[in-house]
Enzyme design. Structure first.
Site, PDB file in Angstrom:
ATOM      1  N   TYR A 142       1.144  -2.644   8.635  1.00 24.30           N
ATOM      2  CA  TYR A 142       0.221  -3.758   8.886  1.00 24.30           C
ATOM      3  C   TYR A 142       0.645  -4.563  10.105  1.00 24.30           C
ATOM      4  O   TYR A 142      -0.187  -5.136  10.793  1.00 24.30           O
ATOM      5  CB  TYR A 142       0.191  -4.703   7.676  1.00 24.30           C
ATOM      6  CG  TYR A 142      -0.793  -4.347   6.591  1.00 24.30           C
ATOM      7  CD1 TYR A 142      -0.712  -3.129   5.935  1.00 24.30           C
ATOM      8  CD2 TYR A 142      -1.782  -5.239   6.208  1.00 24.30           C
ATOM      9  CE1 TYR A 142      -1.594  -2.815   4.922  1.00 24.30           C
ATOM     10  CE2 TYR A 142      -2.671  -4.930   5.192  1.00 24.30           C
ATOM     11  CZ  TYR A 142      -2.574  -3.713   4.553  1.00 24.30           C
ATOM     12  OH  TYR A 142      -3.457  -3.412   3.554  1.00 24.30           O
ATOM     13  N   LYS A 189       7.233   7.404   0.115  1.00 24.38           N
ATOM     14  CA  LYS A 189       6.893   8.745   0.589  1.00 24.38           C
ATOM     15  C   LYS A 189       8.131   9.259   1.317  1.00 24.38           C
ATOM     16  O   LYS A 189       8.100   9.595   2.511  1.00 24.38           O
ATOM     17  CB  LYS A 189       5.648   8.677   1.505  1.00 24.38           C
ATOM     18  CG  LYS A 189       5.051  10.013   1.898  1.00 24.38           C
ATOM     19  CD  LYS A 189       4.320  10.724   0.776  1.00 24.38           C
ATOM     20  CE  LYS A 189       3.871  12.118   1.238  1.00 24.38           C
ATOM     21  NZ  LYS A 189       3.377  12.957   0.142  1.00 24.38           N
ATOM     22  N   ASP A 221       1.739   9.746  -3.584  1.00 20.06           N
ATOM     23  CA  ASP A 221       0.611  10.600  -4.013  1.00 20.06           C
ATOM     24  C   ASP A 221       0.704  10.886  -5.504  1.00 20.06           C
ATOM     25  O   ASP A 221      -0.288  10.802  -6.241  1.00 20.06           O
ATOM     26  CB  ASP A 221       0.544  11.898  -3.175  1.00 20.06           C
ATOM     27  CG  ASP A 221       1.891  12.593  -3.017  1.00 20.06           C
ATOM     28  OD1 ASP A 221       2.928  12.022  -3.416  1.00 20.06           O
ATOM     29  OD2 ASP A 221       1.905  13.721  -2.488  1.00 20.06           O
ATOM     30  N   ASP A 245      -1.180  -2.004  -1.269  1.00 19.79           N
ATOM     31  CA  ASP A 245      -2.593  -2.356  -1.119  1.00 19.79           C
ATOM     32  C   ASP A 245      -3.461  -1.327  -1.830  1.00 19.79           C
ATOM     33  O   ASP A 245      -4.350  -1.667  -2.610  1.00 19.79           O
ATOM     34  CB  ASP A 245      -2.937  -2.404   0.377  1.00 19.79           C
ATOM     35  CG  ASP A 245      -4.411  -2.723   0.611  1.00 19.79           C
ATOM     36  OD1 ASP A 245      -4.917  -3.633  -0.057  1.00 19.79           O
ATOM     37  OD2 ASP A 245      -5.038  -2.032   1.438  1.00 19.79           O
ATOM     38  N   ASP A 249      -5.603  -1.636  -5.862  1.00 17.65           N
ATOM     39  CA  ASP A 249      -7.060  -1.480  -6.067  1.00 17.65           C
ATOM     40  C   ASP A 249      -7.297  -0.408  -7.128  1.00 17.65           C
ATOM     41  O   ASP A 249      -8.129  -0.558  -8.023  1.00 17.65           O
ATOM     42  CB  ASP A 249      -7.772  -1.052  -4.775  1.00 17.65           C
ATOM     43  CG  ASP A 249      -8.346  -2.235  -3.992  1.00 17.65           C
ATOM     44  OD1 ASP A 249      -7.740  -3.322  -4.050  1.00 17.65           O
ATOM     45  OD2 ASP A 249      -9.393  -2.063  -3.318  1.00 17.65           O
TER      46      ASP A 249
HETATM   47  C1  IPM Z   1      -5.608  -7.309  -0.010  1.00 17.05           C
HETATM   48  C2  IPM Z   1      -6.682  -7.029   1.004  1.00 17.05           C
HETATM   49  C3  IPM Z   1      -6.136  -7.291   2.401  1.00 17.05           C
HETATM   50  C4  IPM Z   1      -4.977  -6.349   2.622  1.00 17.05           C
HETATM   51  C5  IPM Z   1      -7.177  -7.144   3.534  1.00 17.05           C
HETATM   52  C6  IPM Z   1      -8.371  -8.061   3.315  1.00 17.05           C
HETATM   53  C7  IPM Z   1      -6.580  -7.360   4.893  1.00 17.05           C
HETATM   54  O1  IPM Z   1      -7.165  -5.744   0.865  1.00 17.05           O
HETATM   55  O2  IPM Z   1      -5.123  -8.465  -0.069  1.00 17.05           O
HETATM   56  O3  IPM Z   1      -5.263  -6.399  -0.765  1.00 17.05           O
HETATM   57  O4  IPM Z   1      -5.156  -5.196   3.013  1.00 17.05           O
HETATM   58  O5  IPM Z   1      -3.841  -6.768   2.395  1.00 17.05           O
HETATM   59 MG    MG Z   2      -6.401  -4.714  -0.795  1.00 20.35          MG
END
Ligand code: IPM
Ligand code: MG
Length: 359
Positions: A142, A189, A221, A245, A249
């Site tokens: 990042y 990884k 993975d 990240d 999700d």
């Molecule tokens: C998160 C989001 C952010 C990230 C984005 C909006 C930049 O997806 O906080 O997980 O990737 O960190």
């Molecule tokens: Mg995110």
């Protein structure tokens, strides 16, 4: 207690969900005789529109002088679909994380009994899941150098980690594991990436100082697969920025909805609380977003920044009770749902009732 809270609602559904968290915090303040002062700041696309910057100086100063920060969401499709845009809302979030030194992003994941059948995953696989992800937040790909060749045909993002960056978040993860089931899984990884090999090395050394913690290592993975195959195996997951990240999700599906998950982003001096979901622009202003991620983020704020574990527990209990009575937003139950504000009202009412009985 008196506390100053910086409110950064941001973009999309950010303002709506943050309003519900504030509603709940106000009930807590009243019942426990705390004084919470809220001051708003701009961040993201709304900040670009107003000032030209995604994380203006004034917002930075507000964050610095506050006791904690409650953040909504960031992002706007007018930037997503324009790869040539030089100023982007996400830069505000990344700048904020970096400038405030918020190196550890803590994302708890557990199931709710009443939502167990709402997940697309089978109930017997997910029931009883309870783990927390420690995602490194201010390093890695990042924040590494980003380059584009002069002819525009080649691009690169570099992933860089230092030993001390890994150590400081690993320590928090180990300490947290000691308060839980004493299991820590490093997701990396290391079969391909040099940065991952450094992560493994650091964690192996640190493990010697935490002999009670059972440590294991998993390639990302495989971890992505294990998370939905057997999520109960995890207690504390430690991982770098981008892997964290992505897998959080994925992990939100276990809870029932991405809208449910809160997070804390902590550093040595400041702490910020935010739902893990994004700005969900197509839902903005429609009163359909799930405010629970934001409300639970406020609970994490009470617990971690203000040392108010009882107040935090009342909020989580109110959320559980509200859900178990069948109240849901559309992401949870498309056949029978209430709006964002109504969900906020229900949870605030429950908090109030719990306080009246117990405080
Ligand atoms: C998160 C989001 C952010 C990230 C984005 C909006 C930049 O997806 O906080 O997980 O990737 O960190
Ligand atoms: Mg995110």
């Amino acid at each position: 207690m008196e506390k100053n809270i910086a409110l950064l609602p941001g973009d999309g559904i950010g303002p709506e969900v943050t309003d519900q968290a504030v509603k709940v915090l106000k009930v807590i303040a009243e019942r426990f005789h705390h004084q919470f002062t809220f001051e708003k700041g701009l961040i993201g696309a709304v900040a670009i529109d107003a000032t030209g910057h995604p994380f203006p100086e004034a917002t930075h100063d507000l964050c610095k002088k506050s006791d904690a920060i409650l953040f909504g969401a960031i992002g706007d499709p007018k930037y997503d679909n324009n790869p040539k845009a030089t100023v982007r809302p996400e830069q505000g979030l990344l700048a904020m994380r970096k400038q405030l030194g918020l190196f550890a992003n803590i994302r708890p994941v557990h199931t709710y009994k009443s939502l167990i059948n709402k997940s697309p995953l089978k109930a017997d696989i997910i029931s009883g899941t309870d783990f927390v992800v420690f995602r490194e937040l201010t390093g890695g790909i990042y924040f590494g150098e980003k380059k584009r060749s002069a002819d525009g045909n080649q691009a690169s993002d570099s992933c860089v980690y230092t030993r001390s960056e890994i150590e400081r978040i690993a320590r928090l993860a180990f300490e947290n594991a000691m308060t839980r089931h004493k299991k820590l899984c490093l997701v990396d990884k290391a079969n391909v990436l040099e940065t991952s090999r450094l992560w493994r090395e650091v964690v192996q050394v640190m493990a010697l100082g935490f002999p009670e913690v059972e440590v294991n290592f998993m390639f990302v993975d495989n971890a992505a697969m294990q998370l939905i195959l057997n999520p109960r195996q995890f207690d504390v997951i430690l991982t770098e920025n981008m892997f964290g990240d992505i897998i959080t999700d994925e992990a939100s599906v276990i809870t029932g909805s991405l809208g449910m998950l809160p997070s804390a982003s902590v550093g040595d001096k400041n702490a910020l609380y935010e739902p893990i979901h994004g700005s969900y622009p197509s839902a903005a202003g429609k009163n359909i977003a799930n405010p629970i991620g934001s409300i639970l983020s406020a609970a994490m704020m009470l617990e971690l920044s203000f040392a108010m574990p009882l107040e935090a527990a009342y909020i989580t209990r109110a959320v559980e009770e509200t859900l178990s009575q069948g109240w849901a937003t559309v992401d949870i139950n498309p056949d029978n749902y209430i709006g964002t504000q109504e969900m906020g009202d229900k949870i605030a009412e429950h908090v109030n009732e719990i306080c009246l009985h117990e405080v």
